[in-house]
Design a protein around this motif. Structure first.
Motif, PDB file in Angstrom:
ATOM      1  N   SER A 163       0.812  -1.220   0.000  1.00  0.00           N
ATOM      2  CA  SER A 163       0.000   0.000   0.000  1.00  0.00           C
ATOM      3  C   SER A 163       0.846   1.271   0.000  1.00  0.00           C
ATOM      4  O   SER A 163       0.317   2.367  -0.163  1.00  0.00           O
ATOM      5  CB  SER A 163      -0.922   0.007   1.226  1.00  0.00           C
ATOM      6  OG  SER A 163      -0.159   0.107   2.426  1.00  0.00           O
ATOM      7  N   GLY A 164       2.149   1.109   0.193  1.00  0.00           N
ATOM      8  CA  GLY A 164       3.041   2.268   0.242  1.00  0.00           C
ATOM      9  C   GLY A 164       3.114   2.951   1.593  1.00  0.00           C
ATOM     10  O   GLY A 164       3.758   3.997   1.727  1.00  0.00           O
ATOM     11  N   LEU A 165       2.477   2.377   2.601  1.00  0.00           N
ATOM     12  CA  LEU A 165       2.483   2.994   3.922  1.00  0.00           C
ATOM     13  C   LEU A 165       3.800   2.776   4.664  1.00  0.00           C
ATOM     14  O   LEU A 165       4.100   3.482   5.614  1.00  0.00           O
ATOM     15  CB  LEU A 165       1.321   2.447   4.759  1.00  0.00           C
ATOM     16  CG  LEU A 165      -0.081   2.829   4.271  1.00  0.00           C
ATOM     17  CD1 LEU A 165      -1.136   2.135   5.121  1.00  0.00           C
ATOM     18  CD2 LEU A 165      -0.261   4.348   4.325  1.00  0.00           C
ATOM     19  N   ARG A 166       4.562   1.778   4.230  1.00  0.00           N
ATOM     20  CA  ARG A 166       5.861   1.545   4.850  1.00  0.00           C
ATOM     21  C   ARG A 166       6.855   1.133   3.776  1.00  0.00           C
ATOM     22  O   ARG A 166       6.508   0.391   2.845  1.00  0.00           O
ATOM     23  CB  ARG A 166       5.784   0.452   5.926  1.00  0.00           C
ATOM     24  CG  ARG A 166       7.105   0.256   6.654  1.00  0.00           C
ATOM     25  CD  ARG A 166       6.998  -0.726   7.789  1.00  0.00           C
ATOM     26  NE  ARG A 166       8.311  -0.992   8.372  1.00  0.00           N
ATOM     27  CZ  ARG A 166       8.545  -1.913   9.304  1.00  0.00           C
ATOM     28  NH1 ARG A 166       7.549  -2.628   9.799  1.00  0.00           N
ATOM     29  NH2 ARG A 166       9.774  -2.119   9.758  1.00  0.00           N
ATOM     30  N   ARG A 167       8.052   1.631   3.894  1.00  0.00           N
ATOM     31  CA  ARG A 167       9.104   1.356   2.919  1.00  0.00           C
ATOM     32  C   ARG A 167      10.076   0.309   3.479  1.00  0.00           C
ATOM     33  O   ARG A 167      10.476   0.389   4.635  1.00  0.00           O
ATOM     34  CB  ARG A 167       9.871   2.641   2.575  1.00  0.00           C
ATOM     35  CG  ARG A 167      11.000   2.470   1.575  1.00  0.00           C
ATOM     36  CD  ARG A 167      11.732   3.799   1.396  1.00  0.00           C
ATOM     37  NE  ARG A 167      12.881   3.655   0.517  1.00  0.00           N
ATOM     38  CZ  ARG A 167      12.813   3.797  -0.796  1.00  0.00           C
ATOM     39  NH1 ARG A 167      11.659   4.106  -1.385  1.00  0.00           N
ATOM     40  NH2 ARG A 167      13.905   3.645  -1.540  1.00  0.00           N
ATOM     41  N   PHE A 168      10.442  -0.643   2.652  1.00  0.00           N
ATOM     42  CA  PHE A 168      11.418  -1.666   3.017  1.00  0.00           C
ATOM     43  C   PHE A 168      12.535  -1.637   1.972  1.00  0.00           C
ATOM     44  O   PHE A 168      12.276  -1.860   0.783  1.00  0.00           O
ATOM     45  CB  PHE A 168      10.782  -3.066   3.057  1.00  0.00           C
ATOM     46  CG  PHE A 168       9.761  -3.259   4.139  1.00  0.00           C
ATOM     47  CD1 PHE A 168      10.104  -3.856   5.344  1.00  0.00           C
ATOM     48  CD2 PHE A 168       8.450  -2.844   3.947  1.00  0.00           C
ATOM     49  CE1 PHE A 168       9.163  -4.037   6.344  1.00  0.00           C
ATOM     50  CE2 PHE A 168       7.499  -3.026   4.931  1.00  0.00           C
ATOM     51  CZ  PHE A 168       7.849  -3.625   6.136  1.00  0.00           C
ATOM     52  N   ASP A 169      13.755  -1.392   2.407  1.00  0.00           N
ATOM     53  CA  ASP A 169      14.888  -1.317   1.490  1.00  0.00           C
ATOM     54  C   ASP A 169      15.681  -2.619   1.516  1.00  0.00           C
ATOM     55  O   ASP A 169      15.813  -3.268   2.562  1.00  0.00           O
ATOM     56  CB  ASP A 169      15.819  -0.162   1.861  1.00  0.00           C
ATOM     57  CG  ASP A 169      15.145   1.188   1.678  1.00  0.00           C
ATOM     58  OD1 ASP A 169      14.405   1.342   0.688  1.00  0.00           O
ATOM     59  OD2 ASP A 169      15.349   2.069   2.547  1.00  0.00           O
ATOM     60  N   ILE A 170      16.226  -3.003   0.367  1.00  0.00           N
ATOM     61  CA  ILE A 170      17.068  -4.180   0.265  1.00  0.00           C
ATOM     62  C   ILE A 170      18.506  -3.775   0.530  1.00  0.00           C
ATOM     63  O   ILE A 170      19.108  -3.026  -0.246  1.00  0.00           O
ATOM     64  CB  ILE A 170      16.949  -4.833  -1.130  1.00  0.00           C
ATOM     65  CG1 ILE A 170      15.513  -5.309  -1.375  1.00  0.00           C
ATOM     66  CG2 ILE A 170      17.926  -5.995  -1.257  1.00  0.00           C
ATOM     67  CD1 ILE A 170      15.298  -5.886  -2.764  1.00  0.00           C
ATOM     68  N   ASN A 171      19.057  -4.250   1.641  1.00  0.00           N
ATOM     69  CA  ASN A 171      20.436  -3.941   2.002  1.00  0.00           C
ATOM     70  C   ASN A 171      21.243  -5.230   2.075  1.00  0.00           C
ATOM     71  O   ASN A 171      20.719  -6.281   2.478  1.00  0.00           O
ATOM     72  CB  ASN A 171      20.513  -3.232   3.358  1.00  0.00           C
ATOM     73  CG  ASN A 171      19.821  -1.879   3.320  1.00  0.00           C
ATOM     74  OD1 ASN A 171      20.028  -1.105   2.393  1.00  0.00           O
ATOM     75  ND2 ASN A 171      19.000  -1.591   4.309  1.00  0.00           N
TER      76      ASN A 171
END
Length: 263
Positions: free
Chosen positions: A253-261
């Motif tokens: 939904s775009g309410l939380r961002r998860f980055d690939i590290n």
């Protein structure tokens, strides 16, 4: 020769874990190429359980993201990948991948080592694989203790594996133990490819019945496993699955961002 990022396929972002946007044919082709080019890498077969373990452990998430392949071993990871535009993404089920790799390697002459399982399981698995794939070359087995290896035990294990000079080491320790094992020892083992396959050891050894195909295709394999091993698995599935649904809803939904590290 070390593996470079350029040799890896695109990845779907599943709660910050980069799940390889591949299907079974891709996984086999890429793995065979790595072996023929004598590069080094490890393969994680990851479903909801691995994804959720990585939410609680940054080091584990980095291990998954640094892998040669983080294959989608679970329908929810496939569905998320397709929603992100990876339409050719399909499930790469660990036991199926293992068996197909064994068939391919028998024709190509690659050598296998089996690490993990309870006492006697690796030896039984060796016998079953030799029955299913008569030309397979399994050069050794190793049953570790139910804990992390001490430094002297680690050195002994490395010597035992390297003495047999395998191309592929199959790891049957369950998640996240097998992922941590591969990250710790990949550079010290002579094998080109390490693969964590967990329950595939018990399934192919004939100790654990596989789920029906319809349950696997519908994303209900977890329920089959829960019914068979309720005491061991109830906490995993009844806590991880609802948390995964909530978190993936926030991501999509775009309410939380998860980055690939990777670190």
């Amino acid at each position: 020769m070390p593996l470079t990022n350029h040799a890896r396929p695109l990845r779907a972002n599943v709660l910050g874990v980069g799940v390889s946007a591949i299907n079974m044919a891709d996984a086999l082709r890429l793995s065979e190429r790595l072996l023929r080019e004598r590069r080094k890498g490890y393969v994680c077969l990851t479903g909801v359980h691995g994804i959720m373990e990585a939410q609680r452990d940054d080091a584990l998430r980095a291990i998954l993201n640094r892998s040669f392949l983080c294959a989608p071993d679970g329908m929810p990871t496939v569905w998320v990948g397709r929603l992100q535009g990876h339409q050719n993404m399909r499930r790469v089920y660990g036991p199926d991948y293992m068996l197909e790799m064994c068939k391919m390697s028998a024709m190509a002459g690659f050598r296998h080592f089996l690490y993990g399982g309870k006492a006697g399981v690796a030896a039984q698995l060796k016998q079953q694989l030799e029955r299913m794939v008569p030309a397979i070359d399994i050069v050794g087995t190793y049953t570790p203790p139910f804990r992390s290896l001490t430094p002297p035990e680690g050195d002994q294990m490395i010597a035992a594996v390297n003495h047999t000079n395998p191309d592929i080491v199959w790891i049957g320790l369950s998640t996240p133990k097998q992922e941590r094992f591969m990250a710790q020892y990949a550079d010290r083992l002579n094998a080109s490819l390490l693969v964590g396959v967990g329950a595939a050891f018990d399934i192919h050894a004939g100790l654990l019945a596989d789920a029906p195909c319809w349950m696997k295709s519908c994303g209900l394999q977890w329920l089959d496993r829960l019914v068979k091993e309720p005491r061991r698995l109830w906490r995993r599935y009844l806590t991880n699955n609802p948390r995964f649904l909530w978190a993936i809803g926030l991501q999509l939904s775009g309410l939380r961002r998860f980055d690939i590290n990777e670190c």
